[in-house]
Enzyme design. Sequence first.
Site, PDB file in Angstrom:
ATOM      1  N   GLY A  66      -3.682  -5.069  -5.417  1.00  0.00           N
ATOM      2  CA  GLY A  66      -4.170  -6.393  -5.072  1.00  0.00           C
ATOM      3  C   GLY A  66      -4.260  -6.604  -3.577  1.00  0.00           C
ATOM      4  O   GLY A  66      -4.112  -5.686  -2.770  1.00  0.00           O
ATOM      5  N   LYS A  83      -9.011  -0.451  -5.428  1.00  0.00           N
ATOM      6  CA  LYS A  83      -8.829  -1.592  -4.535  1.00  0.00           C
ATOM      7  C   LYS A  83     -10.000  -2.548  -4.774  1.00  0.00           C
ATOM      8  O   LYS A  83     -11.126  -2.274  -4.356  1.00  0.00           O
ATOM      9  CB  LYS A  83      -8.814  -1.125  -3.073  1.00  0.00           C
ATOM     10  CG  LYS A  83      -8.559  -2.234  -2.061  1.00  0.00           C
ATOM     11  CD  LYS A  83      -7.102  -2.630  -2.012  1.00  0.00           C
ATOM     12  CE  LYS A  83      -6.839  -3.648  -0.893  1.00  0.00           C
ATOM     13  NZ  LYS A  83      -5.425  -4.052  -0.820  1.00  0.00           N
ATOM     14  N   THR A 135       0.830  -1.209   0.000  1.00  0.00           N
ATOM     15  CA  THR A 135       0.000   0.000   0.000  1.00  0.00           C
ATOM     16  C   THR A 135       0.862   1.255   0.000  1.00  0.00           C
ATOM     17  O   THR A 135       0.566   2.230  -0.710  1.00  0.00           O
ATOM     18  CB  THR A 135      -0.948  -0.003   1.211  1.00  0.00           C
ATOM     19  OG1 THR A 135      -1.827  -1.128   1.116  1.00  0.00           O
ATOM     20  CG2 THR A 135      -1.779   1.267   1.271  1.00  0.00           C
TER      21      THR A 135
END
EC number: 6.3.3.3
Length: 236
Positions: free
Chosen positions: A111, A37, A16
């Site tokens: 992901g 996301k 992230t």
Amino acid sequence: MRILFVSGTGTEIGKTVTVAALAACAVTAGRSVAVLKPAQTGVAPGEPGDVAEVRRLAGASVTGVELARYPEPLAPRTAARRSGRPGVPPADVAEAAEKLSTDHDLVLVEGAGGLLVQFDEDGGTLADAARLLDAPVLPVAPAGLGTLNATALTVEALRSRGLRHPGVVVGSWPAAPDLAALCNLTDLPEAAGAPLLGLVPHGAGALDGERFRAAAPGWLAPGLGGTGFAPPHAEP
């Protein structure tokens, strides 16, 4: 790159924060950015998730989209099943990314964990979504022991699906790297079959947004929108 998928070689390795660094570099260069996301797990309704963290670090101009949210901190398919909610098929991910790309210069698709984590009951993965768009995938790897194998396996999975990867980024580079981490500066490009494109410092996510945006270009290579990074000396 118009759409870039970002996948970890595992969990909790700085994916992230790496996405935030990519977004920050693009924003600094004057590009419009969206972060997608597909499935956020382990976050209750109303609580900030990964998209909120990216926007905190990279700036409020970044568009953030979640397709699904599940309360338990599990793999998306498992979390969806246990919550009684539908999973997220790869076609939905691809459609959302393509739509965002019509009015953003860069779309970053983050992901959940590794490349082949399943998102729905049919076993759809982030790799499947990337294939639908013929979009590149950027692996984010840890610095230390074990990363060479995990990176090589991820790259093998990408190649077997005909997916491109521009290089690899270390998502949490320690302030005092041990011997294994220093050796990996030499060995990671070989394991990835592609260049090392960045080292995001451990703890970078604790910075405030202004300091993060100022520092981020120095963590990434020009191919990812950075100004070039200066890796520490490799193995002694």
